[in-house]
Motif scaffolding. Structure first.
Motif, PDB file in Angstrom:
ATOM      1  N   LEU A  86      -8.844  20.669 -10.483  1.00 34.16           N
ATOM      2  CA  LEU A  86      -8.360  22.039 -10.338  1.00 34.16           C
ATOM      3  C   LEU A  86      -9.270  23.034 -11.058  1.00 34.16           C
ATOM      4  N   ARG A 122      -0.291  21.883  -3.707  1.00 33.80           N
ATOM      5  CA  ARG A 122      -1.254  22.363  -4.700  1.00 33.80           C
ATOM      6  C   ARG A 122      -0.531  23.049  -5.864  1.00 33.80           C
ATOM      7  N   SER A 126      -0.663  21.961  -9.701  1.00 32.49           N
ATOM      8  CA  SER A 126      -1.129  22.966 -10.664  1.00 32.49           C
ATOM      9  C   SER A 126      -0.121  23.176 -11.779  1.00 32.49           C
TER      10      SER A 126
END
Ligand code: CMP
Length: 139
Positions: A86, A122, A126
């Motif tokens: 990330l 995602r 995250s």
């Protein structure tokens, strides 16, 4: 065979609830993208400072994330290695297998491609990365 396949998928989602965030077609795609990998007890799976090559899903065994404040143990169903992917930076910790382990690895380019098309996934990954780095900043 079809039934067998459905059972496999169902098991995968039970082990990794994260995958429930994507539609069935994309779950199939994930199965094709995953690279199986294994490790022996004591083996280093990730080295702090290395470039991130992939995100790892632990399907059996256990690993320890070695942090300055102590070790965090991860069990089947957990994932790790998301932070370097990330951030585009380096591995933030050593990860050591503490048992015979099996992983499903999503390689970096597949991670980027797949998560770009699945914002909810995602976001969940995250969020976990954010919680972990927050926790690490406190120790
Ligand atoms: P990454 O930095 O790519 O490589 C090491 C991994 O260890 C990291 O991604 C996270 O997945 C994991 N990790 C780091 N800190 C923690 C934590 N506090 N708890 C659990 N896992 C962590």
């Amino acid at each position: 065979r079809e039934r067998q396949h459905q059972l496999e998928m169902q098991q995968l989602i039970e082990t990794f609830p994260l995958f429930a965030k994507v539609d069935e077609h994309s779950q199939e795609e994930l199965l094709l993208l995953f690279r199986p990998k294994s490790a022996l007890p004591g083996e280093r799976v990730m080295r702090k400072g290395d470039r991130g090559d992939g995100m790892y899903f632990l399907s059996s065994g256990a690993v320890e994330v070695r942090l300055p404040g102590g070790a965090v143990r991860l069990e089947p169903g957990a994932f790790f290695g998301e932070m370097a992917l990330l951030s585009g930076g380096r591995r933030t910790a050593d990860v050591i297998a503490i048992d015979f382990c099996q992983f499903l690895v999503l390689e970096r380019r597949d991670f980027n491609m797949f998560t770009a098309r699945h914002p909810a996934l995602r976001a969940a990954v995250s969020e976990m990365a954010r919680e972990r780095s927050q926790m690490n900043a406190l120790n």
